[in-house]
Write a protein that holds these residues in place. Structure first.
Motif, short mmCIF file in Angstrom:
data_model
loop_
_atom_site.label_atom_id
_atom_site.label_comp_id
_atom_site.label_asym_id
_atom_site.label_seq_id
_atom_site.Cartn_x
_atom_site.Cartn_y
_atom_site.Cartn_z
N GLN A 116 59.74 42.10 30.07
CA GLN A 116 59.00 43.19 30.70
C GLN A 116 57.57 43.23 30.21
O GLN A 116 56.64 43.49 30.98
N ALA A 117 57.36 42.94 28.92
CA ALA A 117 56.01 42.91 28.38
C ALA A 117 55.22 41.76 28.99
O ALA A 117 54.04 41.90 29.32
N LYS A 118 55.88 40.59 29.17
CA LYS A 118 55.20 39.44 29.79
C LYS A 118 54.81 39.76 31.23
O LYS A 118 53.71 39.44 31.66
N SER A 119 55.73 40.36 31.98
CA SER A 119 55.43 40.66 33.37
C SER A 119 54.34 41.73 33.48
O SER A 119 53.52 41.70 34.38
N ALA A 120 54.32 42.68 32.54
CA ALA A 120 53.26 43.69 32.55
C ALA A 120 51.91 43.04 32.27
O ALA A 120 50.90 43.40 32.89
N THR A 121 51.88 42.07 31.35
CA THR A 121 50.62 41.37 31.07
C THR A 121 50.17 40.56 32.27
O THR A 121 48.98 40.53 32.59
N LYS A 122 51.13 39.91 32.95
CA LYS A 122 50.77 39.14 34.14
C LYS A 122 50.22 40.05 35.23
O LYS A 122 49.25 39.72 35.90
N GLU A 123 50.85 41.20 35.42
CA GLU A 123 50.37 42.16 36.42
C GLU A 123 48.97 42.65 36.06
O GLU A 123 48.12 42.80 36.93
N GLU A 124 48.75 42.88 34.78
CA GLU A 124 47.44 43.33 34.34
C GLU A 124 46.38 42.26 34.58
O GLU A 124 45.28 42.55 35.05
N GLN A 125 46.73 41.01 34.28
CA GLN A 125 45.79 39.91 34.52
C GLN A 125 45.53 39.74 36.01
O GLN A 125 44.40 39.48 36.41
N ARG A 126 46.55 39.87 36.82
CA ARG A 126 46.39 39.74 38.26
C ARG A 126 45.49 40.86 38.79
O ARG A 126 44.63 40.64 39.63
N GLY A 127 45.68 42.06 38.27
CA GLY A 127 44.84 43.19 38.66
C GLY A 127 43.40 42.97 38.25
O GLY A 127 42.47 43.30 38.98
N ASN A 128 43.18 42.39 37.06
CA ASN A 128 41.82 42.11 36.61
C ASN A 128 41.16 41.05 37.47
O ASN A 128 39.97 41.12 37.75
N ARG A 129 41.91 40.04 37.88
CA ARG A 129 41.35 38.99 38.74
C ARG A 129 40.97 39.54 40.11
O ARG A 129 39.97 39.16 40.67
N GLU A 130 41.80 40.43 40.65
CA GLU A 130 41.51 40.99 41.96
C GLU A 130 40.31 41.92 41.91
O GLU A 130 39.56 42.03 42.87
N LYS A 131 40.10 42.58 40.79
CA LYS A 131 38.98 43.49 40.66
C LYS A 131 37.67 42.77 40.41
O LYS A 131 36.60 43.29 40.70
N SER A 132 37.75 41.57 39.82
CA SER A 132 36.51 40.85 39.51
C SER A 132 35.90 40.29 40.79
O SER A 132 36.52 39.55 41.54
N THR A 133 34.68 40.68 41.05
CA THR A 133 33.96 40.23 42.23
C THR A 133 32.60 39.74 41.81
O THR A 133 32.21 39.84 40.65
N ASP A 134 31.83 39.25 42.74
CA ASP A 134 30.48 38.80 42.48
C ASP A 134 29.64 40.01 42.10
O ASP A 134 29.65 41.02 42.80
#
Length: 163
Positions: free
Chosen positions: A73-91
């Protein structure tokens, strides 16, 4: 104490493990081990020793599974957090994300795509009739499109009237 039992009751309906459920599980297995020790000392029966070993093994396995579940669950939460950070990062210069240009299709490639997809969507009539024949020979009337007629129902009702 009342809140513990409320939390325990609610944890039964919560997916995964909760700290309250783990405390209750460990307390139950501890009490069981204590009872088996008392019975072993009172009767000197090897059965209580075997039951104690089995109970301890199950207790360990449950705690091991709970730890592994928390790690996942901790691994999946970190993956979700990383995915959310990637989606938020824009030019930094724009407010929208970069879009990929879609290549234009020519009329020739469009027709070729339509023919290839339509041929995959249409069932082969020869195979379809062969499958239908096999199903009927096996006696499968449920998917063959078999529909009863009124005359069959009349035969059934005639049989009931004669009795």
């Amino acid at each position: 104490m009342a809140t513990f039992f409320e939390e325990l009751w609610n944890s039964v309906f919560t997916p995964g493990t909760t700290p309250t459920l783990l405390v209750a599980t460990n307390a139950s297995f501890g009490a069981l081990q204590f009872l088996l020790l008392i019975l072993l000392l009172a009767t000197y029966s090897v059965h209580f020793l075997v039951l104690s070993v089995l109970s301890a093994s199950l207790w360990y396995a449950i705690n091991w599974f709970a730890r592994e579940l928390q790690i996942e669950q901790a691994k999946s939460a970190t993956k979700e957090e990383q995915r959310g950070n990637r989606e938020k990062s824009t030019d930094p210069g724009s407010d929208t994300e970069t879009e990929m240009p879609v290549p234009e299709m020519t009329a020739k490639s469009r027709t070729a795509t339509q023919h290839s997809t339509s041929s995959h969507l249409q069932p082969d009539p020869a195979l379809e009739s062969d499958n239908l024949r096999r199903r009927r020979s096996l006696g499968d009337h449920s998917s063959s499109g078999y529909v009863s007629t009124d005359s069959e129902w009349e035969k059934v009702s005639e049989g009931e009237n004669k009795q």
